[in-house]
Design a protein around this motif. Structure first.
Motif, PDB file in Angstrom:
ATOM      1  N   PRO A  60       0.800  -1.237   0.000  1.00 17.18           N
ATOM      2  CA  PRO A  60       0.000   0.000   0.000  1.00 17.18           C
ATOM      3  C   PRO A  60       0.827   1.279   0.000  1.00 17.18           C
ATOM      4  CG  PRO A  60      -0.146  -1.132   2.126  1.00 17.18           C
ATOM      5  CD  PRO A  60       0.508  -2.076   1.181  1.00 17.18           C
ATOM      6  N   ASP A  61       2.081   1.197   0.416  1.00 16.39           N
ATOM      7  CA  ASP A  61       2.928   2.384   0.419  1.00 16.39           C
ATOM      8  C   ASP A  61       3.314   2.831  -0.991  1.00 16.39           C
ATOM      9  OD1 ASP A  61       4.407  -0.149   0.558  1.00 16.39           O
ATOM     10  OD2 ASP A  61       6.202   1.101   0.424  1.00 16.39           O
ATOM     11  N   ARG A  62       3.087   1.950  -1.985  1.00 19.05           N
ATOM     12  CA  ARG A  62       3.461   2.272  -3.363  1.00 19.05           C
ATOM     13  C   ARG A  62       2.289   2.801  -4.199  1.00 19.05           C
ATOM     14  NH1 ARG A  62       8.249   0.006  -5.614  1.00 19.05           N
ATOM     15  NH2 ARG A  62       9.555  -1.021  -4.050  1.00 19.05           N
ATOM     16  N   ILE A  63       1.114   2.850  -3.621  1.00 16.08           N
ATOM     17  CA  ILE A  63      -0.072   3.255  -4.385  1.00 16.08           C
ATOM     18  C   ILE A  63       0.062   4.693  -4.886  1.00 16.08           C
ATOM     19  CG2 ILE A  63      -2.550   3.763  -4.230  1.00 16.08           C
ATOM     20  CD1 ILE A  63      -2.832   1.493  -2.289  1.00 16.08           C
ATOM     21  N   LYS A  64      -0.284   4.880  -6.154  1.00 18.40           N
ATOM     22  CA  LYS A  64      -0.335   6.204  -6.759  1.00 18.40           C
ATOM     23  C   LYS A  64      -1.756   6.422  -7.270  1.00 18.40           C
ATOM     24  CE  LYS A  64       4.503   6.104  -8.274  1.00 18.40           C
ATOM     25  NZ  LYS A  64       5.411   6.103  -9.453  1.00 18.40           N
ATOM     26  N   ASP A  65      -2.420   7.448  -6.751  1.00 14.67           N
ATOM     27  CA  ASP A  65      -3.816   7.693  -7.109  1.00 14.67           C
ATOM     28  C   ASP A  65      -4.008   7.834  -8.610  1.00 14.67           C
ATOM     29  OD1 ASP A  65      -4.187   7.657  -4.416  1.00 14.67           O
ATOM     30  OD2 ASP A  65      -4.835   9.752  -4.217  1.00 14.67           O
ATOM     31  N   GLU A  66      -3.112   8.536  -9.265  1.00 15.49           N
ATOM     32  CA  GLU A  66      -3.250   8.776 -10.699  1.00 15.49           C
ATOM     33  C   GLU A  66      -3.168   7.477 -11.488  1.00 15.49           C
ATOM     34  OE1 GLU A  66      -0.997  11.264 -14.269  1.00 15.49           O
ATOM     35  OE2 GLU A  66      -0.632  11.785 -12.176  1.00 15.49           O
ATOM     36  N   VAL A  67      -2.312   6.554 -11.048  1.00 14.76           N
ATOM     37  CA  VAL A  67      -2.192   5.261 -11.723  1.00 14.76           C
ATOM     38  C   VAL A  67      -3.484   4.466 -11.560  1.00 14.76           C
ATOM     39  CG1 VAL A  67      -0.998   3.039 -11.725  1.00 14.76           C
ATOM     40  CG2 VAL A  67       0.307   5.164 -11.517  1.00 14.76           C
ATOM     41  N   VAL A  68      -4.037   4.473 -10.354  1.00 13.13           N
ATOM     42  CA  VAL A  68      -5.284   3.746 -10.089  1.00 13.13           C
ATOM     43  C   VAL A  68      -6.415   4.274 -10.973  1.00 13.13           C
ATOM     44  CG1 VAL A  68      -7.077   3.264  -8.370  1.00 13.13           C
ATOM     45  CG2 VAL A  68      -4.655   3.143  -7.720  1.00 13.13           C
ATOM     46  N   THR A  69      -6.553   5.585 -11.052  1.00 10.78           N
ATOM     47  CA  THR A  69      -7.635   6.141 -11.870  1.00 10.78           C
ATOM     48  C   THR A  69      -7.403   5.888 -13.359  1.00 10.78           C
ATOM     49  OG1 THR A  69      -6.557   8.330 -11.840  1.00 10.78           O
ATOM     50  CG2 THR A  69      -8.258   7.893 -10.177  1.00 10.78           C
ATOM     51  N   ASN A  70      -6.141   5.901 -13.795  1.00 11.75           N
ATOM     52  CA  ASN A  70      -5.853   5.595 -15.200  1.00 11.75           C
ATOM     53  C   ASN A  70      -6.234   4.154 -15.537  1.00 11.75           C
ATOM     54  OD1 ASN A  70      -4.925   8.141 -15.827  1.00 11.75           O
ATOM     55  ND2 ASN A  70      -2.765   7.614 -15.724  1.00 11.75           N
ATOM     56  N   ILE A  71      -5.995   3.246 -14.604  1.00 15.18           N
ATOM     57  CA  ILE A  71      -6.390   1.847 -14.816  1.00 15.18           C
ATOM     58  C   ILE A  71      -7.909   1.749 -14.959  1.00 15.18           C
ATOM     59  CG2 ILE A  71      -6.583  -0.402 -13.679  1.00 15.18           C
ATOM     60  CD1 ILE A  71      -3.780   0.058 -12.543  1.00 15.18           C
ATOM     61  N   LEU A  72      -8.634   2.462 -14.118  1.00 12.83           N
ATOM     62  CA  LEU A  72     -10.095   2.416 -14.183  1.00 12.83           C
ATOM     63  C   LEU A  72     -10.619   3.023 -15.481  1.00 12.83           C
ATOM     64  CD1 LEU A  72     -11.105   3.356 -10.518  1.00 12.83           C
ATOM     65  CD2 LEU A  72     -11.221   1.108 -11.609  1.00 12.83           C
ATOM     66  N   VAL A  73     -10.014   4.111 -15.916  1.00  9.89           N
ATOM     67  CA  VAL A  73     -10.459   4.744 -17.157  1.00  9.89           C
ATOM     68  C   VAL A  73     -10.193   3.824 -18.339  1.00  9.89           C
ATOM     69  CG1 VAL A  73     -10.152   6.696 -18.723  1.00  9.89           C
ATOM     70  CG2 VAL A  73     -10.188   7.077 -16.261  1.00  9.89           C
ATOM     71  N   LYS A  74      -9.024   3.186 -18.361  1.00  9.33           N
ATOM     72  CA  LYS A  74      -8.733   2.247 -19.438  1.00  9.33           C
ATOM     73  C   LYS A  74      -9.715   1.077 -19.424  1.00  9.33           C
ATOM     74  CE  LYS A  74      -5.869   2.226 -22.035  1.00  9.33           C
ATOM     75  NZ  LYS A  74      -5.823   2.787 -23.413  1.00  9.33           N
ATOM     76  N   ALA A  75     -10.024   0.577 -18.235  1.00  9.90           N
ATOM     77  CA  ALA A  75     -10.988  -0.525 -18.131  1.00  9.90           C
ATOM     78  C   ALA A  75     -12.373  -0.081 -18.600  1.00  9.90           C
ATOM     79  CB  ALA A  75     -11.055  -1.023 -16.691  1.00  9.90           C
ATOM     80  N   MET A  76     -12.704   1.178 -18.368  1.00  9.92           N
ATOM     81  CA  MET A  76     -14.000   1.703 -18.777  1.00  9.92           C
ATOM     82  C   MET A  76     -14.183   1.637 -20.292  1.00  9.92           C
ATOM     83  SD  MET A  76     -15.539   5.533 -18.160  1.00  9.92           S
ATOM     84  CE  MET A  76     -14.789   5.603 -16.556  1.00  9.92           C
ATOM     85  N   THR A  77     -13.098   1.796 -21.033  1.00 11.52           N
ATOM     86  CA  THR A  77     -13.191   1.791 -22.497  1.00 11.52           C
ATOM     87  C   THR A  77     -13.531   0.406 -23.047  1.00 11.52           C
ATOM     88  OG1 THR A  77     -10.819   1.361 -22.828  1.00 11.52           O
ATOM     89  CG2 THR A  77     -11.506   3.668 -22.647  1.00 11.52           C
ATOM     90  N   GLN A  78     -13.553  -0.611 -22.185  1.00 13.38           N
ATOM     91  CA  GLN A  78     -13.867  -1.973 -22.623  1.00 13.38           C
ATOM     92  C   GLN A  78     -15.352  -2.312 -22.464  1.00 13.38           C
ATOM     93  OE1 GLN A  78     -11.089  -3.988 -23.863  1.00 13.38           O
ATOM     94  NE2 GLN A  78     -10.408  -1.862 -23.814  1.00 13.38           N
ATOM     95  N   PHE A  79     -16.176  -1.341 -22.143  1.00 15.18           N
ATOM     96  CA  PHE A  79     -17.604  -1.606 -21.928  1.00 15.18           C
ATOM     97  C   PHE A  79     -18.261  -2.166 -23.178  1.00 15.18           C
ATOM     98  CE2 PHE A  79     -17.724   2.382 -24.193  1.00 15.18           C
ATOM     99  CZ  PHE A  79     -18.960   2.426 -24.814  1.00 15.18           C
TER     100      PHE A  79
END
Length: 232
Positions: A60-79
């Motif tokens: 958890p010390d390595r989490i980057k908010d921007e990376v997490v949201t980018n992953i979600l946005v990329k996953a969103m494009t697979q709808f």
């Protein structure tokens, strides 16, 4: 659209996903770099991105908010698919419980729900009129085009003809831009009455429904015998 195992995936990422490196905290940097490549080159590797989220869970010390949201946005494009939900459930609950990440995840869940529910007009209204949305999709090259291509693909599976005005709102484009998109990108045509003609394909062709019930001799005999016994 192969969002789980794209052909663009390099061998070193395959080794991370399939080997013990998927538990190595040092693999985070490589997967983050790979995510940046996905954002820039308009492809998606949800399998690799989920591996990165799992590493964030373990570290958890390595989490980057921007990376997490980018992953979600990329996953969103697979709808429409389960990719967004699969990624969402791998996000550390403590990290997303409050603050900016919580706000971002809440917004992305709303956007994804609108895409999954074919509420395209509302989706574009959110994207075009919200500064937070603009920030969340800023790193994803061609995000709007990716979504429009996906919407057009789904429309082609459901319709043979659709009003131009409907398509304008579903694609979030002006009339002229919609006409250019459907002719140059989709290969569709528009008639003089404002109707979009979509070529036939295996998904939008009318199919004759065949209903068949198989009844064997023993089953039929039991029905006759039961009827006979009831009348005696």
């Amino acid at each position: 659209m192969n969002g789980d195992d794209p052909p663009e995936r390099p061998e070193y990422v395959t080794n991370i996903i399939n080997g013990l490196e998927r538990y190595n905290p040092e693999a985070v940097v490589s997967l983050e770099t790979y995510l940046t490549e996905q954002c820039e080159q308009k492809f998606c590797d949800c399998n690799a991105n989920r591996t990165l989220l799992k590493l964030y869970q373990l570290n958890p010390d390595r989490i980057k908010d921007e990376v997490v949201t980018n992953i979600l946005v990329k996953a969103m494009t697979q709808f429409p698919s389960a990719q967004f939900s699969l990624a969402l459930h791998l996000i550390n609950p403590a990290a997303a419980a409050s603050g900016e990440l919580h706000e971002a995840v809440t917004k992305l869940r709303t956007l994804n729900s609108q895409l999954e529910g074919s509420q395209y007009t509302q989706f574009w209204a959110n994207v075009d009129g919200d500064d937070l949305c603009a920030d969340l999709i800023a790193d994803i090259s061609g995000f709007e085009d990716l979504v429009r291509h996906r919407i057009a693909h789904l429309i082609s599976q459901a319709f043979r003809e659709v009003k131009l005005t409907h398509l304008e709102s579903w694609l979030g484009l002006s009339e002229d831009a919609t006409k250019k998109f459907i002719t140059d990108v989709c290969g569709w045509s528009v008639d003089g009455e404002g109707n979009i003609k979509i070529p036939s394909n295996p998904e939008n062709e009318a199919k004759k429904a065949e209903i068949r019930e198989d009844v064997n001799v023993d089953q039929f005999a039991r029905v006759i015998r039961r009827s006979w016994e009831e009348t005696v």
